[in-house]
Scaffold this motif. Sequence first.
Motif, PDB file in Angstrom:
ATOM      1  N   LEU A  17      28.952  39.806  18.820  1.00  0.00           N
ATOM      2  CA  LEU A  17      28.827  40.759  17.719  1.00  0.00           C
ATOM      3  C   LEU A  17      27.583  40.549  16.880  1.00  0.00           C
ATOM      4  O   LEU A  17      27.431  41.162  15.834  1.00  0.00           O
ATOM      5  CB  LEU A  17      30.064  40.709  16.811  1.00  0.00           C
ATOM      6  N   GLU A  43      24.031  46.719  25.024  1.00  0.00           N
ATOM      7  CA  GLU A  43      24.294  45.270  25.113  1.00  0.00           C
ATOM      8  C   GLU A  43      25.784  44.988  25.022  1.00  0.00           C
ATOM      9  O   GLU A  43      26.314  44.117  25.697  1.00  0.00           O
ATOM     10  CB  GLU A  43      23.586  44.531  23.966  1.00  0.00           C
ATOM     11  N   THR A  56      31.877  53.746  11.040  1.00  0.00           N
ATOM     12  CA  THR A  56      31.562  55.159  10.796  1.00  0.00           C
ATOM     13  C   THR A  56      32.255  55.650   9.530  1.00  0.00           C
ATOM     14  O   THR A  56      31.668  56.377   8.736  1.00  0.00           O
ATOM     15  CB  THR A  56      31.972  56.011  12.016  1.00  0.00           C
ATOM     16  N   THR A 102      29.886  44.659  10.485  1.00  0.00           N
ATOM     17  CA  THR A 102      30.214  46.089  10.513  1.00  0.00           C
ATOM     18  C   THR A 102      29.175  46.947   9.783  1.00  0.00           C
ATOM     19  O   THR A 102      28.987  48.117  10.130  1.00  0.00           O
ATOM     20  CB  THR A 102      31.589  46.329   9.864  1.00  0.00           C
ATOM     21  N   ASN A 157      38.675  54.684  14.608  1.00  0.00           N
ATOM     22  CA  ASN A 157      37.300  54.448  15.036  1.00  0.00           C
ATOM     23  C   ASN A 157      36.958  55.284  16.256  1.00  0.00           C
ATOM     24  O   ASN A 157      35.849  55.803  16.364  1.00  0.00           O
ATOM     25  CB  ASN A 157      37.092  52.966  15.374  1.00  0.00           C
ATOM     26  N   SER A 170      38.571  45.325  12.896  1.00  0.00           N
ATOM     27  CA  SER A 170      38.135  46.703  12.661  1.00  0.00           C
ATOM     28  C   SER A 170      36.844  47.001  13.390  1.00  0.00           C
ATOM     29  O   SER A 170      36.286  48.067  13.239  1.00  0.00           O
ATOM     30  CB  SER A 170      37.925  46.920  11.167  1.00  0.00           C
ATOM     31  N   ARG A 171      36.361  46.030  14.172  1.00  0.00           N
ATOM     32  CA  ARG A 171      35.043  46.204  14.775  1.00  0.00           C
ATOM     33  C   ARG A 171      34.948  47.487  15.607  1.00  0.00           C
ATOM     34  O   ARG A 171      35.611  47.658  16.603  1.00  0.00           O
ATOM     35  CB  ARG A 171      34.677  44.966  15.609  1.00  0.00           C
ATOM     36  N   GLU A 172      34.078  48.370  15.161  1.00  0.00           N
ATOM     37  CA  GLU A 172      33.854  49.623  15.876  1.00  0.00           C
ATOM     38  C   GLU A 172      33.143  49.331  17.191  1.00  0.00           C
ATOM     39  O   GLU A 172      33.080  50.175  18.085  1.00  0.00           O
ATOM     40  CB  GLU A 172      32.991  50.533  14.997  1.00  0.00           C
ATOM     41  N   HIS A 173      32.594  48.102  17.266  1.00  0.00           N
ATOM     42  CA  HIS A 173      31.951  47.665  18.503  1.00  0.00           C
ATOM     43  C   HIS A 173      32.917  47.795  19.690  1.00  0.00           C
ATOM     44  O   HIS A 173      32.454  47.934  20.817  1.00  0.00           O
ATOM     45  CB  HIS A 173      31.493  46.212  18.361  1.00  0.00           C
ATOM     46  N   ILE A 231      38.948  49.994   7.933  1.00  0.00           N
ATOM     47  CA  ILE A 231      38.448  51.156   8.687  1.00  0.00           C
ATOM     48  C   ILE A 231      37.260  50.629   9.484  1.00  0.00           C
ATOM     49  O   ILE A 231      36.938  49.453   9.427  1.00  0.00           O
ATOM     50  CB  ILE A 231      38.043  52.311   7.742  1.00  0.00           C
ATOM     51  N   VAL A 262      26.071  48.671  11.789  1.00  0.00           N
ATOM     52  CA  VAL A 262      26.441  49.891  12.525  1.00  0.00           C
ATOM     53  C   VAL A 262      26.555  51.065  11.546  1.00  0.00           C
ATOM     54  O   VAL A 262      26.109  52.180  11.824  1.00  0.00           O
ATOM     55  CB  VAL A 262      27.787  49.691  13.273  1.00  0.00           C
ATOM     56  N   VAL A 274      38.269  58.182  17.196  1.00  0.00           N
ATOM     57  CA  VAL A 274      38.084  59.571  16.760  1.00  0.00           C
ATOM     58  C   VAL A 274      36.720  59.699  16.087  1.00  0.00           C
ATOM     59  O   VAL A 274      35.939  60.602  16.393  1.00  0.00           O
ATOM     60  CB  VAL A 274      39.205  59.993  15.779  1.00  0.00           C
ATOM     61  N   ASN A 275      36.416  58.766  15.211  1.00  0.00           N
ATOM     62  CA  ASN A 275      35.185  58.862  14.424  1.00  0.00           C
ATOM     63  C   ASN A 275      33.905  58.749  15.248  1.00  0.00           C
ATOM     64  O   ASN A 275      32.872  59.258  14.860  1.00  0.00           O
ATOM     65  CB  ASN A 275      35.171  57.796  13.323  1.00  0.00           C
ATOM     66  N   SER A 283      24.517  45.207  17.606  1.00  0.00           N
ATOM     67  CA  SER A 283      25.324  46.414  17.554  1.00  0.00           C
ATOM     68  C   SER A 283      24.789  47.435  18.549  1.00  0.00           C
ATOM     69  O   SER A 283      25.145  48.602  18.496  1.00  0.00           O
ATOM     70  CB  SER A 283      25.344  46.980  16.134  1.00  0.00           C
ATOM     71  N   SER A 288      39.181  44.573   9.003  1.00  0.00           N
ATOM     72  CA  SER A 288      40.609  44.871   9.083  1.00  0.00           C
ATOM     73  C   SER A 288      41.431  44.201   7.988  1.00  0.00           C
ATOM     74  O   SER A 288      42.487  44.694   7.615  1.00  0.00           O
ATOM     75  CB  SER A 288      41.149  44.482  10.457  1.00  0.00           C
ATOM     76  N   PHE A 332      28.668  35.706  10.094  1.00  0.00           N
ATOM     77  CA  PHE A 332      27.738  34.816  10.811  1.00  0.00           C
ATOM     78  C   PHE A 332      26.746  34.192   9.841  1.00  0.00           C
ATOM     79  O   PHE A 332      25.598  33.939  10.178  1.00  0.00           O
ATOM     80  CB  PHE A 332      27.014  35.593  11.917  1.00  0.00           C
ATOM     81  N   ILE A 355      32.957  51.444  20.769  1.00  0.00           N
ATOM     82  CA  ILE A 355      31.558  51.711  21.160  1.00  0.00           C
ATOM     83  C   ILE A 355      31.286  51.108  22.536  1.00  0.00           C
ATOM     84  O   ILE A 355      30.711  51.743  23.416  1.00  0.00           O
ATOM     85  CB  ILE A 355      30.554  51.144  20.120  1.00  0.00           C
TER      86      ILE A 355
END
Lengths: 173, 419
Positions: A37, A44, B142, B38, A106, A78-81, B139, B41, A108-109, A40, B124, B67, A84
């Motif tokens: 992580l 990768e 985005t 987060t 996430n 919650s990582r959107e990664h 959330i 992004v 949906v978004n 982003s 989270s 990190f 993605i």
Amino acid sequence: MENIAPDLRRKTMKAKGKVFKYNDNVDTDVIIPARHLNTSDPKELAVHCMEDIDKDFVKKVQPGDIIVANRNFGCGSSREHAPIAIKASGISCVIATSFARIFYRNSVNIGLPILECEEAVKGIEAGDEVEVDFDTGTITNITKGKTFKAQPFPEFMQRIIKAEGLMNYISEK
Amino acid sequence: MGMTITQKILAAHAGLDKVVPGQLIEANLDLVLGNDITTPVAVNEFRKTGFNKVFDTKKVAIVPDHFTPNKDIKAAEQCKLIREFSYEMDIENYFEIGEMGIEHCLIPEKGLAVPGDLIIGADSHTCTYGALGAFATGIGSTDMAAGMATGKAWFKVPPAIKFNLKGKLQGWVSGKDVILHIIGMIGVDGALYKSMEFVGEGLSSLSMDDRFTMANMAIEAGAKNGIFLVDDKTIEYVKEHSNREYKVYSPDADAVYEKEYEIDLSKIRPTVAFPHLPDNTRTIDESGDVNIDQVVIGSCTNGRISDIRVAAKILKGRKVKKGIRCLVFPGTQKIYLQSLEEGLVKDIVEAGAVFSTPTCGPCLGGHMGILAKGERAVSTTNRNFVGRMGHTESEVYLASPAVAAASAITGKITDPDKI
Ligand code: SF4
């Protein structure tokens, strides 16, 4: 990793591909481990998608393929990664019995279509070829010749998915 | 049909008199939060869409904690990106190393969450602030980008589960044991999409730190949020930390709950979640002989001052067993300083444990405490998924600071009453 899907702006609300199947509680730590992580970049991230649960995923996935899983897919961070990485790996849709809520949001978004349908999960095996129509919620297992019906997205979410994500949606608004 | 605490807060922020479960609403936000994983992004999305200012420079908080201190070049680049963004956007609540902490310890301490707030965070464990009677939920990036741009977010109004607490905690038992017990009882998807609302006469015996720990782990039961009824202790905490106006919401007498549980706090035993899910719980009495290699005490779940005090109390005058690594991570700089002033750091270091700067580090297998293949850790963090703290063949056992500190002394999972 050659199989990165083109950034399809979804004209047809349909998906078709071969199925990767997983069990309950696939968490975001196995979808994309935290050690990756520090970037982003979708490309990768896609290289490491699912590596802690399925080393072959990245080698085998083809654009359009579909993930099918049991309960609580995407639980944890919650990582959107996570969505993605799944989207960038070429996956066109995730079908599960249920999703963890942040993963659901996430997806949906960012415009990754996901569907909840317990019957479909029971009636689909790894390697089956499946077609999904998002407008109607119809899931067809072409290999086994069976059809299932998921709840289609509420209209509000369809608009976000069609706009390829929340940011496009709010800027169009 | 009456409304729950959560439903009332959502209705108020959507400008509606009433909401019902399942309803899609757009609500105004009091705070939008992000971290060093987060936020990059979110920043990319924000810029790509052409926004050039945030909706309110006071209502965005950015905390580099995962990190940091920067673990490698890539992490440093990510932190640089969010630092520059924060300066460019005049974000008041950007917290640099030196004034930072783990976001969910820091936000309440800085008075940025108060009762009645509606908070979203691209992490989270944002649900932690439910301890203060706020609606707070995790959330993704985005949503963070859209929230920073517009000050609004979409929500589906959740149904709720009620936890009626009674009795008083005994001995070394803490909020961590209560929430592990509850997750063990209802499962990791037991509250999926729902609110967990904590009420009842037992509340008064729980410290704010206990409540933060419990609300923190609502997400481990799949919940959208965990929320506590506001009482005198909450108000006292808020007055001490914030001068913002707050609003107290209580559930209607005829509020509808999908399920109700009664939890007798006096019956709860120290509880441990075995690998690899937080609902795989056993009481300390059923845990058997589990040898360990590492102990981690800290994180957004248990890095608060009362947690450090418990660890120091057990470690004081004793020695961490030879061959065991024991790492203590305070949640914020303020807690760090308080630990120094109270002499806790001395007790901890003299026992042979490490006392670190605040960071998420080992909690997510980021840095500063990674596990090798086959190693086992007892950790006061909140997740024990496969590979969470390092190698995919390592194991994490979740427990309270008391159990963790006792285990550091014996080298195996230990009841703090038995050392
Ligand atoms: S301490 Fe752990 S759980 Fe908490 S915010 Fe940091 S990484 Fe997440």
